[in-house]
Write a protein that holds these residues in place. Sequence first.
Motif, short mmCIF file in Angstrom:
data_model
loop_
_atom_site.label_atom_id
_atom_site.label_comp_id
_atom_site.label_asym_id
_atom_site.label_seq_id
_atom_site.Cartn_x
_atom_site.Cartn_y
_atom_site.Cartn_z
N GLN A 228 0.75 -1.20 0.01
CA GLN A 228 0.01 0.05 0.07
C GLN A 228 0.85 1.20 0.19
OE1 GLN A 228 -2.47 -1.21 3.40
NE2 GLN A 228 -4.18 -1.16 2.22
N ILE A 229 1.90 1.25 0.85
CA ILE A 229 2.73 2.42 0.83
C ILE A 229 3.57 2.65 -0.63
CG2 ILE A 229 5.05 3.35 1.89
CD1 ILE A 229 4.26 1.79 4.22
N LEU A 230 3.98 1.56 -1.39
CA LEU A 230 4.52 1.85 -2.72
C LEU A 230 3.42 2.30 -3.78
CD1 LEU A 230 7.08 1.39 -4.67
CD2 LEU A 230 6.22 -1.00 -5.04
N PHE A 231 2.29 1.80 -3.63
CA PHE A 231 1.43 2.25 -4.60
C PHE A 231 0.76 3.69 -3.99
CE2 PHE A 231 -3.37 2.54 -5.13
CZ PHE A 231 -3.38 2.67 -6.50
N LEU A 232 0.78 4.01 -2.85
CA LEU A 232 0.71 5.48 -2.70
C LEU A 232 1.61 6.41 -2.92
CD1 LEU A 232 -1.67 7.01 0.04
CD2 LEU A 232 0.79 7.68 -0.01
N VAL A 233 2.94 6.08 -2.83
CA VAL A 233 3.89 6.92 -2.90
C VAL A 233 4.01 7.17 -4.54
CG1 VAL A 233 6.52 7.24 -2.79
CG2 VAL A 233 5.26 6.63 -0.98
N LEU A 234 3.92 6.14 -5.10
CA LEU A 234 3.93 6.30 -6.73
C LEU A 234 2.82 7.05 -7.24
CD1 LEU A 234 4.98 2.86 -7.92
CD2 LEU A 234 6.56 4.87 -7.68
N ASN A 235 1.60 6.91 -6.68
CA ASN A 235 0.54 7.73 -6.89
C ASN A 235 0.72 9.29 -6.43
OD1 ASN A 235 -2.46 7.40 -7.74
ND2 ASN A 235 -1.58 5.37 -7.05
N ALA A 236 1.27 9.53 -5.29
CA ALA A 236 1.70 10.98 -4.84
C ALA A 236 2.58 11.62 -5.79
CB ALA A 236 2.08 11.02 -3.36
N SER A 237 3.63 10.73 -6.49
CA SER A 237 4.39 11.43 -7.20
C SER A 237 4.02 11.64 -8.60
CB SER A 237 5.70 10.47 -7.19
OG SER A 237 5.52 9.33 -7.85
N SER A 238 3.06 10.89 -9.18
CA SER A 238 2.14 11.04 -10.11
C SER A 238 2.80 11.45 -11.52
CB SER A 238 1.22 12.19 -10.03
OG SER A 238 0.28 12.12 -11.12
N LEU A 239 3.46 10.32 -12.03
CA LEU A 239 4.20 10.36 -13.39
C LEU A 239 3.08 10.74 -14.57
CD1 LEU A 239 6.79 10.04 -15.28
CD2 LEU A 239 5.92 7.77 -15.62
#
Length: 409
Positions: A139-150
Amino acid sequence: MLNGLWLGFFVVAALSGFGRWFVAGDAGAFSAMVESLFAMAKLSVEVMILLFGTLTLWLGFLRIAEKAGLVEALARFLAPLFRRLMPEVPAGHPALGLITLNFTANALGLDNAATPIGLKAMRALQELNPKPDTASNAQILFLVLNASSLTLLPVSIFMYRLQQGAPDPTLVFLPILIATSASTLTGFLSVAVMQRLRVWDPVVLAWLGGAALLLGGFMALLAGMSATALAALSSLLGNLVLFSLILLFLLFGALRRVPVYESFVEGAKEGFDVAKNLLPYLVAMLCAVGVLRASGALDVALDGLRYVADAAGWDTRFIDALPTALVKPFSGSAARAMLIELMKTAGVDSFPALLAATVQGSTETTFYVLAVYFGAVGIQRTRHAVGCALLADAAGVLASIGVCYWFFG
């Protein structure tokens, strides 16, 4: 983490308010903070109204995709990569397909589609979470990649610039692409370090290397296009992909003899249930952000940064764009308002306005993402999610400053 952060917003706002009162004799900060509380509570409800419709619509289409087997097929395709990045998620689990759809929607700037798909993915990951109140590694990896938003196609930024009379609305396209890539890479590597992921695994390197080649080729192709052609492609591709995705779900479902209408209604009901549980989390976070902004604490921080930059002999033009950068992690609407205001006052193609537009497109609204995604599944202990997401934000801002001086300095 969120408990201390949320309390810290109010404490800093209170200290700033008392400072304005005792030092400057201005007691107006307190009325502004109280007014902001009610304004943010109202905004939370307005956001919820939009989320109700969006979540209901997209979770309805997603239920069709699930029953047609599309999500499961995506999960099988990505199983080799995610087995290494998210080892606690079983191969072929539906969460993996949903995560892929979410990243695709984010990359194409389809925010309205990305959020409900992401919430569905977070709920699927929550089913595997042994501690329901604590964020899992996946969940953390998924959320951080969402927050960085490529974001490959920042259509909304082009629209803001066009509205303000920019002769070339897509001027910031490549700077945004470079800055958002730096943000996403930093977010991924920070989580990889914290979770000790095997990033040097041949399978991971092959996937990441392939993605880098595709991204580089896409950038090279677009760099050779005229501004008019680029703007037309951005608009066409975003809308075409969005509608094609819906059509794919419907037609594939029909071919697999899925009752598409009944499935849509079934998924839409789930979207309604998800949306109604988000309001307390949105009110809590948006009100804290509003109080912090109304207290004047952000203005004090900017003045301090301007003093430091001037003392160091640096060019201080980037300081005028920092309000957008500082507010973006907390409030997307506030950052958007600051960007548009800067375009009006400094000029749409001034250096600060170009930098603010690049910052706006480089990352997502981190604390909004935290509140919505973790709030939807009842996560209270975020572990290293906030730190990694903010590190990605910082990388996006620094990359934006560097690339704008390179392109426009």
